[in-house]
Write a protein that holds these residues in place. Structure first.
Motif, short mmCIF file in Angstrom:
data_model
loop_
_atom_site.label_atom_id
_atom_site.label_comp_id
_atom_site.label_asym_id
_atom_site.label_seq_id
_atom_site.Cartn_x
_atom_site.Cartn_y
_atom_site.Cartn_z
N GLY A 155 0.98 -0.86 0.36
CA GLY A 155 -0.11 0.09 -0.17
C GLY A 155 1.42 1.50 -0.14
N GLU A 156 1.84 1.54 -0.53
CA GLU A 156 3.30 2.18 0.03
C GLU A 156 3.25 3.02 -1.66
N PHE A 157 3.17 4.22 -1.63
CA PHE A 157 3.84 5.45 -2.23
C PHE A 157 4.71 5.30 -2.27
N LEU A 158 5.78 4.70 -3.11
CA LEU A 158 7.32 4.96 -3.40
C LEU A 158 7.56 5.67 -4.72
N VAL A 159 9.09 6.71 -4.27
CA VAL A 159 8.82 7.25 -5.80
C VAL A 159 10.38 7.13 -6.25
N THR A 202 -0.32 -0.57 -3.50
CA THR A 202 0.98 -0.30 -3.76
C THR A 202 1.98 0.01 -4.98
N THR A 203 2.09 1.39 -4.80
CA THR A 203 2.87 2.54 -5.86
C THR A 203 3.95 2.35 -6.35
N ILE A 204 4.35 2.48 -7.04
CA ILE A 204 6.13 2.64 -7.44
C ILE A 204 5.97 3.92 -8.46
N TYR A 205 6.60 4.87 -8.63
CA TYR A 205 6.20 6.19 -9.53
C TYR A 205 7.47 6.77 -9.98
#
Lengths: 319, 441, 368
Positions: C29-33, C186-189
């Protein structure tokens, strides 16, 4: 507001330095100058176009309503050539052969070319070798092409028949039987044209944005579905062009007929252009030849329009 | 285009529009005038300074080189310079059409019966009737048989002076005949029997794949050229004597086609159409795989040069009920109606059709001279025999429609010998096509 | 929902290694850049996770399962491309439906999913248009719709905002964050824009030349950059980096950078004397952000004096470049601070926010 008022009160801003007349003249000079490059660039083309295309075209149409006109004087006969053309059995047969040839040749060559192009596209290794190898038939000198053809199709010593014989199959009579002869000519043209179309489609496939293919991979599309749903629709304008070019070229089937079969066996390979050629030169039936030429032109134009409507419009909709 | 070469294996082509193509060479070959002409003789020559253009399809690959030797003699005698253009057979009609439509057609061309009136009736060639009756030809004219001149005349016009007449010969592998214990056949029935006997004999001796007989029956290989004489042997023709009625569905035409078809389909002494083209069949004969082949006598020279590994000879092609004739086309020298040097061109035509030149030319290319006082054999017994067949020679009458009629005949012959179309159907269609062609002005 | 772990991930194209042993854990569930300049390997990492490239060495785990050899679709990761990669010949509806049709879902289920996605991304009016008939922002939303419709366990976004104009970019940024909050996927941006990274990421992973530099919350990367690269990369204008040496003073260490003499109070700086002593006489950098430099026209104030070289008013702030010898220091001032080019000023550093980067470029604070 201040600025506007200040400008209006300044005499430099109020008086026109050019009279209406001067303005008009300067403008027309300006426009004329702009025309010079247009005429300069288009002129030579239009000249060549009219000399080498428009004039012969009009002349052809005129000759289709006459007899003679090449060596001797043309004599007007109205629609006679056209009615003879429509009732000519050999022409009907020629048209059938040509249409069969066009359909099979385009279908086979395009299927193979697309298949090979997509294989090459997905496998970068050795791509250049295959490109050259496939383009090879277009580069071989005629004498070698003839030898290769002989080597493949000779009844007793040709590779194909030797293989068939080894497999206890009946040997093939490549040019003496129907529909073998037409199929042999198709194969020959496929062999000759394949390299060109592979390169053509490969260029097309390589112009598809990699992201589109990646997106489809992410979306779960396998290679077949990607090819069908992404590559082919994206290539549609290119395919349209290819189909039209191939139609125009293939409807002019002549070389292999003249050299290999002279229309035989039993009219199995007579083509429209071969029909025209015989009428025009061997029989000096100029009127019928020109009527048929103009007819062929009309047919190809109609097919082009149909192909355009069929393939061109589709890209507007989905599916 | 590249396929042009596939047909180019033909070394020697028919006298009269027959045969394959040779290497295209449309560049003018100027036979250099290095003749020993001295300054003071120049003034005496009547056509000094005239250049003639000369178009001809070649009868052999060496023809160009030969003209380089033949023409200087004429050039030295007359002061006329001759520029030769070799016109490839497979583009002949197209190139001639373009050339004759121009303002500067070749002054002199070689024309076969199929093209002579096709172009002539469109105003291309000068009618030579007056010239052959002129005083300068009085010594030559009697040497031209009336039949030959007659076949070349159309509506009382002679558009070209006959040079050679075509014949065909039946080449036989004498070793095979001897082995099978059969005599050289003299009739169609005997030919079939001999061929069958030879095939059986060779098979018994372990030589599989030996074929009995071959002659072209397809459009591509000019089947009509080798078959029409059989129609004549049966007393028929595909066209009425007045040239106005098509006789494609006549009894004689159909019986002849039936015989040709039977050899392939029923008797199986000839391979099916398309398995071997004319050149491939020649190779078969040379390789000792074929007992009989009917082809042009020009092969005599090539066979002799190749030194075939068996005894062979040429014979008159067999006839029906033993009646054997020669029937073929004629080759002519024609002068362009637009020629600006018609008189000089006539000088060239007289030279080309002279007994001396005729002998020279045909000693090389094996055609039968159209004049009786020429000797084309050069001491070659086979060629001498070939020349003697002119006695039973019957010429294809030239007409503007003859090409188209032959096309109809050839297509029907091909269909009939395909074993898939009946002779009746094939020639009914030819009759229809020919009738339409004749009706069309 | 899933956590993504990459372990010692390396990717080479021939001799060119673009990702060098990167290890990273992305919480469920994290938003990691993933942040870095172009060519740093961040997009490649994303493509490796998606399965668009083959891993050279190392492992990728999604939800605890090694997916190195799992096909892209089975990884159940959705990818949003920089240029959206919409199928140009398909309508919006067909584009969104494509992954579902590929999965051979029943028609009504597909329609339901499309309606849902269209509602979330406000595409209801656009469903029958072709991509070419849409604006950049609309295409972006279609790409997102196509991504969410599959209900993926992880979103991979490759610079999705870079083709939008500045205003739209800010708006879409907010929408994306809302979408993330709403779906909790969960997002990898991936981005090269540090503002985007700062505003969007729960954590930021900063990459340079295929190597991971720092993984931290936005404020940590800003306040405590791991090295000079991060220090310069985060923040605009970037952190002042002044080259010099550490010298031993009377009681404290001193930083001497060509006329800039700064007494280093190790405890104020979150360091120890031991750490500083290790760098004695080494060529180091003193780093301080423009907002942590005080400036005064009053020359009696304690500090380093220098001359005003440039003035850059940005509206909200005034950035003053002060030259001291060969060194330049940028100072952030309130917008209407009276300053004149060429005038002499005094500057002083807020030592609690001042960093020393060792000879290897790494922040000495990290040694703690």
């Amino acid at each position: 507001m201040d600025l506007v008022e200040q400008n209006l009160s300044d005499p430099d801003w109020q008086e026109l330095t050019m009279s209406d007349e001067e303005f008009r003249r300067a403008r027309s000079r300006y426009k004329l100058r702009a025309l010079v490059p247009v005429v300069g660039f288009l002129g030579p083309f239009l000249f060549l176009w009219s000399v080498f295309l428009a004039t012969p075209m009009v002349w052809s149409i005129w000759l289709s309503f006459n007899t003679g006109g090449l060596i001797d004087e043309a004599k007007f006969v109205g629609l006679e050539n056209w009615s003879r053309m429509l009732s000519n059995d050999e022409l009907v047969r020629s048209l059938k052969n040509t249409a069969t040839y066009v359909v099979i040749a385009i279908f086979v060559v395009f299927s193979l070319a697309l298949l090979i192009a997509s294989l090459l596209n997905s496998n970068k290794r050795g791509q250049n070798f295959f490109k050259v190898a496939l383009y090879f038939p277009l580069l071989v000198p005629p004498i070698m092409a003839g030898m290769i053809f002989f080597f493949l199709t000779h009844y007793d010593m040709g590779i194909i028949n030797l293989v068939l014989q080894a497999m206890n199959q009946e040997k093939l009579n490549f040019l003496g039987d129907n529909p073998n002869a037409l199929l042999t000519i198709v194969s020959l043209e496929v062999w000759r044209g394949l390299g060109f179309w592979v390169l053509f489609f490969l260029a097309g496939l390589q112009s598809i944005p990699a992201d589109l293919i990646d997106a489809a991979k992410i979306d779960g599309a396998g290679s077949m579905r990607r090819f069908r749903k992404i590559s082919i629709p994206t290539l549609r304008p290119l395919l349209l062009f290819a189909v039209i070019i191939a139609l125009i070229f293939n409807f002019q089937l002549f070389d292999s007929v003249q050299v290999l079969t002279k229309g035989g066996p039993v009219l199995g390979t007579t083509s429209v252009v071969w029909f025209i050629y015989k009428r025009l030169f061997a029989f000096q039936d100029i009127g019928l030849a020109y009527a048929t030429s103009v007819g062929l032109l009309l047919l190809v134009v109609v097919l082009t329009v149909v192909a355009y409507g069929f393939l061109g419009k589709k890209s507007e909709n989905s599916n | 285009m590249f396929l042009a070469v596939l047909g180019a294996t033909a070394l020697v082509v028919g006298a009269c529009g027959g045969g394959g193509s040779t290497t295209p060479d449309t560049q003018a070959v100027v036979a250099d005038t290095q003749a020993p002409v001295t300054e003071d003789t120049v003034a005496a020559l009547p056509f000094e300074g005239v250049t003639l253009t000369f178009g001809k399809a070649p009868h052999g690959e060496d023809e160009k080189a030969n003209w380089g030797e033949w023409l200087p003699e004429f050039e030295a005698q007359t002061g006329i310079k001759v520029e030769l253009t070799q016109v490839p057979w497979d583009q002949l009609e197209a190139l001639y059409t373009a050339n004759f439509a121009s303002d500067t057609p070749y002054d002199v061309t070689y024309q076969t019966s199929t093209h002579l009136t096709l172009f002539g009736e469109r105003g291309t060639f000068e009618d030579l009737t007056a010239r052959i009756n002129g005083a300068d030809f009085a010594g030559d004219l009697p040497n031209f048989p009336a039949g030959v001149l007659g076949a070349s005349t159309y509506n009382n016009k002679l558009y070209g002076l006959p040079f050679v007449v075509g014949t065909t010969a039946m080449f036989a592998n004498l070793d095979m005949l001897k082995s099978a214990g059969v005599e050289v056949p003299t009739s169609d029935v005997e030919l079939v029997a001999a061929a069958k006997a030879i095939i059986a004999d060779q098979k018994a001796k372990g030589n599989k794949g030996v074929l009995g007989f071959y002659t072209p029956r397809t459009v591509a290989d000019y089947g009509w050229y080798f078959t029409l004489q059989d129609v004549h042997n049966r007393g028929g023709d595909f066209l009425s004597a007045d040239g106005k009625t098509a006789l494609m569905d006549s009894k004689e035409v159909k019986e002849s086609a039936q015989f040709a078809a039977d050899m392939i389909c029923k008797d199986k002494v000839q391979p099916a159409n398309g398995l071997y083209n004319r050149e491939a069949a020649i190779e078969l004969f040379k390789a000792g795989k074929l007992a009989f082949i009917q082809d042009e006598p020009s092969r005599v020279k090539t066979f002799e040069e190749a030194v075939l590994p068996f005894a062979w000879d040429i014979y008159m092609p067999v006839g029906h009920n033993g009646k054997a004739t020669q029937f073929a086309t004629t080759g002519h020298w024609a002068i362009s109606a637009k020629s600006k040097n018609a008189d000089a061109a006539w000088e060239l035509v007289k030279f080309l059709s002279s007994a001396a030149f005729n002998s020279t030319y045909n000693q090389r290319y094996g055609f039968v001279p159209a004049r009786l006082d020429a000797d084309a054999s050069g001491g070659n017994e086979k060629l001498a025999r070939n020349a003697s067949w002119v006695a039973v020679w019957d010429g294809l009458k030239t007409s503007p429609k003859v090409s188209q009629l032959l096309d109809e005949y050839a297509k029907a012959l091909e269909a009939a010998t395909s074993c898939k179309t009946s002779v009746d159907d094939a020639f009914a269609s030819a009759q229809k096509g020919a009738t339409e062609a004749l009706a069309q002005g | 929902m899933a956590e993504v772990i990459i372990r010692k991930l390396t990717k080479s194209f021939g001799d060119n290694t673009v990702v060098k042993s990167v290890s990273l854990k992305v919480e469920d569930g994290e938003f990691l850049v993933l942040l870095g300049p172009s060519g740093c390997g961040k997009s490649t990492i994303l493509r490796l996770i998606a399965g668009l490239e083959d891993v050279t060495s190392g492992e990728i785990l999604i939800n605890g399962e090694i997916v190195n050899f799992v096909s892209p679709v089975k990884r159940n990761a959705a990818f949003v491309f920089q240029n959206y990669a919409l199928y140009p010949h398909m309508t919006v509806r067909k584009n969104v439906a494509f992954p579902l049709e590929t999965a051979r879902l029943p028609k009504d289920e597909i329609n339901k999913a499309i309606d849902e996605a269209a509602r979330i991304l406000e595409l209801q009016q656009l469903l029958d248009r072709l991509p070419s008939q849409l604006s950049g922002g609309q295409r972006q939303r279609v790409a997102l719709a196509r991504a969410i419709v599959r209900k993926p366990v992880v979103f991979l976004m490759d610079e999705p905002l870079s083709n939008l104009d500045a205003q739209l970019r800010q708006q879409t940024r907010i929408e994306l964050m809302e979408l993330h909050q709403r779906l909790g996927v969960t997002t990898i941006y991936v981005t090269h824009d540090q503002i985007e990274a700062m505003t969007m990421g729960k954590r930021i992973a900063i990459l340079k030349d295929g190597e991971l530099q720092q993984v931290d919350t936005p404020s940590e990367t800003y306040d405590k950059p791991a090295n000079t690269f991060v220090a310069r990369f985060m923040g605009a204008p970037p952190m002042n980096l002044i080259q010099g040496r550490i010298e031993a003073g009377v009681r404290q260490f001193t930083f001497n950078g060509d006329g800039i003499l700064v007494t280093l109070n190790s405890s104020q700086m979150g360091l120890t004397d031991e750490v500083l002593s290790l760098q004695l006489n080494a060529a180091v950098c003193l780093g301080v952000r423009p907002e942590h430099v005080r400036i005064s026209t009053d020359l009696s104030v304690e500090g380093v004096s220098g001359k005003v070289k440039f003035l850059e008013p940005t509206g909200a702030d005034l950035f003053v470049t002060v030259s001291i010898g060969i060194q330049n220091v940028v100072v952030r001032c309130p917008p209407k601070t009276p300053m004149q080019i060429g005038s002499t000023v005094t500057i002083a550093f807020d030592m609690t926010h001042t960093h020393i980067f060792g000879a290897d470029g790494w922040n000495l604070r990290r040694s703690n």
